[in-house]
Design a protein around this motif. Structure first.
Motif, PDB file in Angstrom:
ATOM      1  N   VAL A 174       5.479   3.236   2.088  1.00  0.00           N
ATOM      2  CA  VAL A 174       5.105   2.045   1.330  1.00  0.00           C
ATOM      3  C   VAL A 174       5.205   0.827   2.253  1.00  0.00           C
ATOM      4  O   VAL A 174       6.244   0.593   2.868  1.00  0.00           O
ATOM      5  CB  VAL A 174       6.030   1.840   0.115  1.00  0.00           C
ATOM      6  CG1 VAL A 174       5.625   0.594  -0.666  1.00  0.00           C
ATOM      7  CG2 VAL A 174       6.015   3.067  -0.789  1.00  0.00           C
ATOM      8  N   LEU A 204       3.964   3.584  -8.283  1.00  0.00           N
ATOM      9  CA  LEU A 204       3.656   4.599  -7.277  1.00  0.00           C
ATOM     10  C   LEU A 204       2.635   5.593  -7.821  1.00  0.00           C
ATOM     11  O   LEU A 204       2.577   5.822  -9.042  1.00  0.00           O
ATOM     12  CB  LEU A 204       4.936   5.338  -6.869  1.00  0.00           C
ATOM     13  CG  LEU A 204       5.963   4.507  -6.101  1.00  0.00           C
ATOM     14  CD1 LEU A 204       7.236   5.303  -5.860  1.00  0.00           C
ATOM     15  CD2 LEU A 204       5.393   4.017  -4.772  1.00  0.00           C
ATOM     16  N   PRO A 205       1.831   6.206  -6.965  1.00  0.00           N
ATOM     17  CA  PRO A 205       0.772   7.109  -7.432  1.00  0.00           C
ATOM     18  C   PRO A 205       1.321   8.437  -7.974  1.00  0.00           C
ATOM     19  O   PRO A 205       2.391   8.900  -7.557  1.00  0.00           O
ATOM     20  CB  PRO A 205      -0.079   7.341  -6.186  1.00  0.00           C
ATOM     21  CG  PRO A 205       0.882   7.142  -5.049  1.00  0.00           C
ATOM     22  CD  PRO A 205       1.805   6.055  -5.497  1.00  0.00           C
ATOM     23  N   THR A 214       0.865  -1.174   0.000  1.00  0.00           N
ATOM     24  CA  THR A 214       0.000   0.000   0.000  1.00  0.00           C
ATOM     25  C   THR A 214       0.902   1.223   0.000  1.00  0.00           C
ATOM     26  O   THR A 214       2.046   1.163   0.458  1.00  0.00           O
ATOM     27  CB  THR A 214      -0.913   0.033   1.237  1.00  0.00           C
ATOM     28  OG1 THR A 214      -0.103   0.095   2.423  1.00  0.00           O
ATOM     29  CG2 THR A 214      -1.798  -1.199   1.294  1.00  0.00           C
ATOM     30  N   CYS A 215       0.391   2.345  -0.507  1.00  0.00           N
ATOM     31  CA  CYS A 215       1.205   3.554  -0.639  1.00  0.00           C
ATOM     32  C   CYS A 215       0.463   4.772  -0.106  1.00  0.00           C
ATOM     33  O   CYS A 215      -0.754   4.889  -0.275  1.00  0.00           O
ATOM     34  CB  CYS A 215       1.559   3.800  -2.107  1.00  0.00           C
ATOM     35  SG  CYS A 215       2.413   2.434  -2.916  1.00  0.00           S
ATOM     36  N   CYS A 265      -0.801  -0.542  -4.125  1.00  0.00           N
ATOM     37  CA  CYS A 265       0.085  -0.253  -5.259  1.00  0.00           C
ATOM     38  C   CYS A 265       0.556  -1.582  -5.831  1.00  0.00           C
ATOM     39  O   CYS A 265       0.955  -2.480  -5.086  1.00  0.00           O
ATOM     40  CB  CYS A 265       1.281   0.580  -4.819  1.00  0.00           C
ATOM     41  SG  CYS A 265       0.839   2.222  -4.209  1.00  0.00           S
ATOM     42  N   TYR A 313      -3.174   6.238  -0.727  1.00  0.00           N
ATOM     43  CA  TYR A 313      -3.552   5.971  -2.113  1.00  0.00           C
ATOM     44  C   TYR A 313      -3.947   4.510  -2.325  1.00  0.00           C
ATOM     45  O   TYR A 313      -4.124   4.075  -3.451  1.00  0.00           O
ATOM     46  CB  TYR A 313      -2.408   6.347  -3.051  1.00  0.00           C
ATOM     47  CG  TYR A 313      -2.249   7.840  -3.232  1.00  0.00           C
ATOM     48  CD1 TYR A 313      -2.882   8.508  -4.275  1.00  0.00           C
ATOM     49  CD2 TYR A 313      -1.492   8.585  -2.337  1.00  0.00           C
ATOM     50  CE1 TYR A 313      -2.751   9.882  -4.437  1.00  0.00           C
ATOM     51  CE2 TYR A 313      -1.353   9.963  -2.481  1.00  0.00           C
ATOM     52  CZ  TYR A 313      -1.983  10.608  -3.528  1.00  0.00           C
ATOM     53  OH  TYR A 313      -1.848  11.972  -3.677  1.00  0.00           O
TER      54      TYR A 313
END
Length: 294
Positions: free
Chosen positions: A152, A139-140, A106-107, A117, A114
């Motif tokens: 992250v 990455l977003p 997750t990011c 990921c 966000y």
């Protein structure tokens, strides 16, 4: 002289019409580098706490944090590439050497989550000298800011151990595609605790007939004991086994006084009470001819 004056007026007019950066003066117009006609020096990417150890097993997620410092006047949105400096060789029997969801991430950026990921894990024949694509994380895309702090999470399964100890090449680009920050991070993927069906365990019965389970753990011989249940002194022999029931969880066999061998299939809750005689399957009789079952 008139030509010089015209140029000065034109420059002032251009500065007044330049786009405005977030929370700051006119973008680029006030930058000495831009005024001189040269690009600003890219910023840096720094990892918090140095290289991160990522257990490849059942330990759960660890957290990677790094901060990118951008030069003044960067126009968004800002994109980031995150690429390992290693590559994956095809498995001996063909196919990928890692699982489909080898790493779950997750990011968040500057505290804004966000969500998940995705990782891309391409693999190539070992004979390929220079693979064109390497493992990477998506990455977003985010708004521009003076600093961008990325958080992250990495939850790696046992197959991630083949990644070893790679460096991570991080590069941030602005809305025009120009590099605005770059740097290296470090990840160390180490062998972690295997899944329940792949780690060893020792069973022990006390004088009161209570059966206990000692399960193999990451980096230690065995973890704290877990109660299986009481009443196991009705059996003359007990042994832990691999996943005989083919459900990926280790099982247990027990021989009763009549020489019958019974199978107890493992569950998703190895610490749950297991009572002798419940949910067992008869393997067969005649096992009292043996003095040891293991």
């Amino acid at each position: 002289m008139p030509r010089v004056r015209t140029a000065v007026v034109a420059a002032a007019l251009a500065a007044s019409l330049a786009p405005v950066a977030f929370g700051g003066p006119a973008a680029f117009a006030a930058s000495p580098a831009a005024a001189a006609g040269t690009a600003a020096e890219p910023g840096t990417v720094v990892q918090e706490g140095g290289r991160l150890t990522v257990p490849a097993g059942e330990e759960g997620p660890v957290t990677l944090r790094f901060t990118a410092t951008l030069p003044a006047g960067v126009q968004g949105p800002v994109s980031a590439s995150f690429e390992l400096d290693t590559w994956l060789a095809e498995a001996a029997g063909g196919g990928s050497p890692v699982s489909a969801d080898v790493i779950r991430s997750t990011c968040s950026v500057n505290g804004v989550p966000y969500g998940a990921c995705a990782w891309d894990m391409p693999y190539f024949a070992p004979s390929l000298p220079d693979p064109p694509v390497r493992p990477s994380l998506g990455l977003p895309e985010v708004p521009a800011a003076g600093t961008l702090t990325y958080t992250v999470t990495l939850d790696a399964d046992r197959t991630a151990a083949v990644l070893g100890r790679p460096d991570v090449l991080v590069r941030l680009t602005d809305g025009t595609g120009a590099t605005v920050a770059a740097g290296r991070l470090g990840l160390d993927f180490v062998v972690g605790t295997p899944t329940a069906g792949q780690r060893g365990a020792v069973h022990a019965r006390d004088k009161d007939g209570v059966l206990w389970r000692y399960e193999r753990r990451y980096n230690v011989p065995y973890g704290p004991r877990q109660r299986v249940g009481g009443g196991w002194n009705t059996y003359t022999a007990i042994a832990g086994t691999a996943e005989l029931g083919r459900d990926t969880y280790p099982d247990l066999v027990a021989r009763d006084g009549a020489g019958k061998l019974w199978l107890y299939q493992g569950t998703r809750k190895p610490s749950a009470e297991l009572v002798p005689g419940s949910a067992r399957t008869l393997v067969g009789g005649g096992w009292n001819t043996y003095d040891l079952i293991f």
